[in-house]
Design an enzyme around this catalytic site. Structure first.
Site, PDB file in Angstrom:
ATOM      1  N   HIS A  56       0.812  -1.221   0.000  1.00 30.25           N
ATOM      2  CA  HIS A  56       0.000   0.000   0.000  1.00 30.25           C
ATOM      3  C   HIS A  56       0.842   1.267   0.000  1.00 30.25           C
ATOM      4  O   HIS A  56       0.454   2.286  -0.562  1.00 30.25           O
ATOM      5  CB  HIS A  56      -0.973  -0.038   1.179  1.00 30.25           C
TER       6      HIS A  56
ATOM      7  N   ARG B 246      -8.118  -7.677 -12.877  1.00 25.34           N
ATOM      8  CA  ARG B 246      -7.556  -8.746 -12.030  1.00 25.34           C
ATOM      9  C   ARG B 246      -8.548  -8.993 -10.894  1.00 25.34           C
ATOM     10  O   ARG B 246      -8.482  -8.334  -9.859  1.00 25.34           O
ATOM     11  CB  ARG B 246      -6.222  -8.321 -11.443  1.00 25.34           C
TER      12      ARG B 246
ATOM     13  N   ARG C 273     -10.636 -11.078 -16.140  1.00 26.70           N
ATOM     14  CA  ARG C 273      -9.808 -12.280 -16.008  1.00 26.70           C
ATOM     15  C   ARG C 273     -10.336 -13.093 -14.832  1.00 26.70           C
ATOM     16  O   ARG C 273     -10.555 -12.545 -13.745  1.00 26.70           O
ATOM     17  CB  ARG C 273      -8.349 -11.900 -15.762  1.00 26.70           C
TER      18      ARG C 273
ATOM     19  N   GLU D  34       1.244 -16.716 -20.930  1.00 33.55           N
ATOM     20  CA  GLU D  34       2.245 -16.348 -19.926  1.00 33.55           C
ATOM     21  C   GLU D  34       3.037 -17.558 -19.436  1.00 33.55           C
ATOM     22  O   GLU D  34       3.741 -17.469 -18.435  1.00 33.55           O
ATOM     23  CB  GLU D  34       1.594 -15.594 -18.752  1.00 33.55           C
TER      24      GLU D  34
ATOM     25  N   ASN E  18       4.645 -10.352 -17.418  1.00 35.09           N
ATOM     26  CA  ASN E  18       5.250 -10.480 -16.078  1.00 35.09           C
ATOM     27  C   ASN E  18       5.573 -11.941 -15.788  1.00 35.09           C
ATOM     28  O   ASN E  18       6.678 -12.282 -15.380  1.00 35.09           O
ATOM     29  CB  ASN E  18       4.295  -9.977 -14.983  1.00 35.09           C
ATOM     30  N   ASP E  19       4.590 -12.808 -16.004  1.00 35.54           N
ATOM     31  CA  ASP E  19       4.820 -14.226 -15.734  1.00 35.54           C
ATOM     32  C   ASP E  19       5.623 -14.889 -16.845  1.00 35.54           C
ATOM     33  O   ASP E  19       6.471 -15.734 -16.588  1.00 35.54           O
ATOM     34  CB  ASP E  19       3.484 -14.960 -15.539  1.00 35.54           C
TER      35      ASP E  19
ATOM     36  N   ARG F 239       9.757 -13.314 -10.341  1.00 37.84           N
ATOM     37  CA  ARG F 239       9.469 -11.903 -10.570  1.00 37.84           C
ATOM     38  C   ARG F 239       9.522 -11.076  -9.283  1.00 37.84           C
ATOM     39  O   ARG F 239       9.622  -9.855  -9.324  1.00 37.84           O
ATOM     40  CB  ARG F 239       8.103 -11.734 -11.270  1.00 37.84           C
TER      41      ARG F 239
ATOM     42  N   CYS G 206      -0.666  -7.247 -21.655  1.00 37.92           N
ATOM     43  CA  CYS G 206      -1.181  -6.630 -20.434  1.00 37.92           C
ATOM     44  C   CYS G 206      -0.208  -6.724 -19.259  1.00 37.92           C
ATOM     45  O   CYS G 206      -0.541  -6.386 -18.141  1.00 37.92           O
ATOM     46  CB  CYS G 206      -2.537  -7.214 -20.050  1.00 37.92           C
TER      47      CYS G 206
HETATM   48  C1  PEP Z   1       1.279 -10.970 -16.242  1.00 37.92           C
HETATM   49  O1  PEP Z   1       1.689 -12.031 -15.745  1.00 37.92           O
HETATM   50  O2  PEP Z   1       1.926 -10.296 -17.059  1.00 37.92           O
HETATM   51  C2  PEP Z   1      -0.031 -10.425 -15.841  1.00 37.92           C
HETATM   52  C3  PEP Z   1      -0.546  -9.362 -16.425  1.00 37.92           C
HETATM   53  O3  PEP Z   1      -0.673 -11.048 -14.829  1.00 37.92           O
HETATM   54  P1  PEP Z   1      -0.305 -10.842 -13.274  1.00 37.92           P
HETATM   55  O4  PEP Z   1       0.701  -9.725 -13.182  1.00 37.92           O
HETATM   56  O5  PEP Z   1      -1.582 -10.528 -12.588  1.00 37.92           O
HETATM   57  O6  PEP Z   1       0.243 -12.179 -12.901  1.00 37.92           O
HETATM   58 MG    MG Z   2       0.338 -13.378 -14.737  1.00 39.36          MG
END
Ligand code: PEP
Ligand code: MG
Length: 570
Positions: A192, A299, A335, A431, A454-455, A465, A502
């Site tokens: 936060h 999300r 999602r 991902e 990201n994943d 990550r 995304c």
């Molecule tokens: C990702 O993995 O890029 C993604 C958008 O999902 P999250 O960050 O919620 O795992």
């Molecule tokens: Mg992800």
């Protein structure tokens, strides 16, 4: 001169002098024994302190609501819920009754033990909630000991705050005119305090190991929230160069914000759709504010992480309808719950896995361990789709097979008439490496794809990550990741299916430019990052970005890609 590396949690550049605070000054907690006859009055003192703390929090809520907005204010609503948590009160009472210790000591011990449990959990989300617990505990203690809270008050202009950890309330106390940047040793991007720093527009870098020991008070520092770098005692030449960059950055930010209402297209006319990543219905308001085309990633797991029980259909339906209502005709990609991994809601807390990132998570979790919850969510989504442009997307898809199983449930629910006769578009997040190798199977079933960089980056590079020790190896600019993205672009084009990105990479103006060069035409990001992405794209021709992408695909290292980007986009 020395350079420290960390993890950027709020973008921007700043220069100033370090104010170093090794440890947050703890409230001095007295300890003494009670007589059994004093227990009742002692507990009443606790109740009065809780009431006073609640009054503070309500005032903070209104101030933050007016100043920063609803999503930020909700942090303090959550603090109110923690404050009135029945279990917390019971535990505190038990401590004073059985140990016969004063209430300050009982509260401090209880908070400490709760925070330690959360901190020790192998779970990014939970560890970050430990900061909230301590924040609430300190508020109650401050009322019990009647100690004025002066921490972080009266900081000099041009202060770069260097602390082990910042709690949300500390962040709010910061004087935005004087504090130009924040450097912390602990605290992640979803904490936060990080969210508040971003909203307040203060550049912040976390995970700077040993920062409070390595940075001497008063040292001049350059803070680069874009590259997550802190330069100590810069040379005159470095300062001059940084100041010039800072000027350009500020100027570009102002220009970018002024240009937010213009169409997002490259200088030679290729339109790019910009969308928002959100985690709560109210955040959908940012879509119109930043002139975005819709929500590319909702999300949903963040809505329910604190719930003691799985969310029922009505509660979910309400959330989705509220979001649709705010968005009007703009599309909403919902999602399905991406639970497991580092996202453990309260109703799953007892689950433990040796390697949660590769355990029961994402779509695997929904299909194998929480089928009922998954179907309930799909029914709520279907009902909300009856009157709005709602699309459903599955996280962590592995192949055509799991995607098809999940899509079949959506089809069945739609066929029952729940979606008012509509066919709900169904998409897959790409991902996992497995999804890359089965992309044609997925594409033959899916209506659209979204790359979760990201994943995808973490799994392709075997670099967690959230881990600070492999941070240097975790980069979406790795040639392997770029080549993977390129494969997905080609496959989606071959099947004629829409594709977006995304992950965080979409919100970085330089990486977004490269993605457009690779053939991406839709980017979904934190809304606050869209202005700079739009601005960057408006000033580049598609031809130059294609060229950049071709050259990047030939690179052999992250460093080479970075150098290429900075020479092309200078
Ligand atoms: C990702 O993995 O890029 C993604 C958008 O999902 P999250 O960050 O919620 O795992
Ligand atoms: Mg992800």
């Amino acid at each position: 001169m020395k350079v420290l590396k960390g993890k950027s949690i709020a973008p921007g550049l700043a220069t100033g002098r370090a104010f170093v605070c090794k440890a947050r000054p703890a409230v001095a907690v007295p300890r003494y024994r009670l007589k059994p006859s004093e227990v009742e009055e002692e507990y009443r003192r606790f109740q009065r302190a809780v009431e006073s703390a609640a009054e503070d929090l309500r005032a903070v809520y209104s101030r933050v609501h007016a100043d920063l907005g609803q999503p930020e204010a909700e942090i303090f609503d959550a603090h109110l819920a923690l404050l009135f948590d029945k279990q917390f009160a019971i535990q505190v009472r038990t401590r004073i009754e059985t140990d016969l210790v004063n209430i300050e000591h009982a509260v401090a011990t209880e908070i400490d033990s709760l925070a330690r449990v959360l901190q020790a959990a192998n779970d990014g989300y939970l560890s970050e909630r430990a900061a909230d617990i301590r924040d609430v505990g300190e508020r109650v203690l401050a009322h019990l000991v009647r100690e004025p809270q002066v921490f972080l008050a009266g900081l000099e202009p041009q202060t770069v705050l260097v602390v082990e950890e910042l709690l949300p309330s500390d962040t709010l106390k910061l004087d935005r005119e004087h504090v130009v940047a924040i450097i912390t040793e602990r605290g992640g991007p979803t904490g936060h305090a990080a969210i508040l720093a971003r909203s307040m527009g203060i550049p912040a870098i976390t995970a700077v190991e040993g920062a409070t020991g390595l940075i001497a008070p008063g040292t001049r520092v350059l803070v680069d929230g874009e590259q997550a770098e802190v330069t100590l005692l810069p040379t005159r030449q470095q300062r001059r160069r940084f100041d010039a960059r800072l000027n350009r950055y500020q100027h570009a930010t102002e220009e970018a914000v002024d240009a937010e209402q213009l169409v997002c297209a490259t200088s030679d006319g290729q339109e790019i759709s910009l969308q928002a990543n959100i985690g709560r219905p109210e955040e959908a308001r940012e879509v119109a504010r930043h002139n975005l085309d819709g929500v590319g990633l909702f999300r949903t797991e963040f809505l329910f992480l604190d719930d003691p029980r799985p969310p029922d259909l009505d509660r979910q339906l309400q959330c989705y309808q509220d979001t649709c209502h705010i968005l009007g005709e703009r599309p909403l990609v919902i999602r399905t719950l991406d639970l497991g991994g580092d996202k453990h809601p309260a109703f799953l807390r007892e689950r433990t896995e040796a390697n949660p990132n590769m355990g029961l998570r994402g779509l695997r979790f929904s299909l194998e361990a929480a089928r009922e919850l998954f179907e309930t969510q799909l029914r709520a989504i279907a009902q909300s789709a009856a009157h709005c442009d709602v699309r459903v997307m599955f996280p962590m898809v592995l192949a055509g097979d799991d995607f098809q199983q999940a899509a079949a449930i959506v089809r069945e629910i739609s066929a029952s008439g729940l979606a008012g006769g509509k066919v709900i578009p169904v998409g897959a997040m790409i991902e996992t490496p497995s999804a890359l190798f089965t992309i044609d199977d997925i594409l033959s079933e899916a209506d659209f794809l979204s790359l979760g960089t990201n994943d995808l980056t973490q799994f392709m590079l075997a670099a967690d990550r959230n881990a600070t020790n492999v941070m240097a190896d975790y980069s979406t600019l790795h040639p392997a990741v770029l080549r993977a993205i390129h494969q997905v672009v080609k496959a989606a084009a071959h099947h004629g299916k829409p594709l977006s990105v995304c992950g965080e990479a979409a919100g970085d103006p330089a990486i977004a430019s490269l993605l457009v060069g690779l053939g991406i035409r839709s980017l979904s990001m934190s809304p606050g990052r869209a202005a700079r992405v739009r601005f960057q794209l408006r000033h580049r021709s598609l031809a130059s970005l294609n060229e950049l992408a071709w050259d990047a695909l030939k690179c052999r290292s992250v460093q080479a890609v970075r150098e290429l980007i900075s020479s092309c986009l200078r």
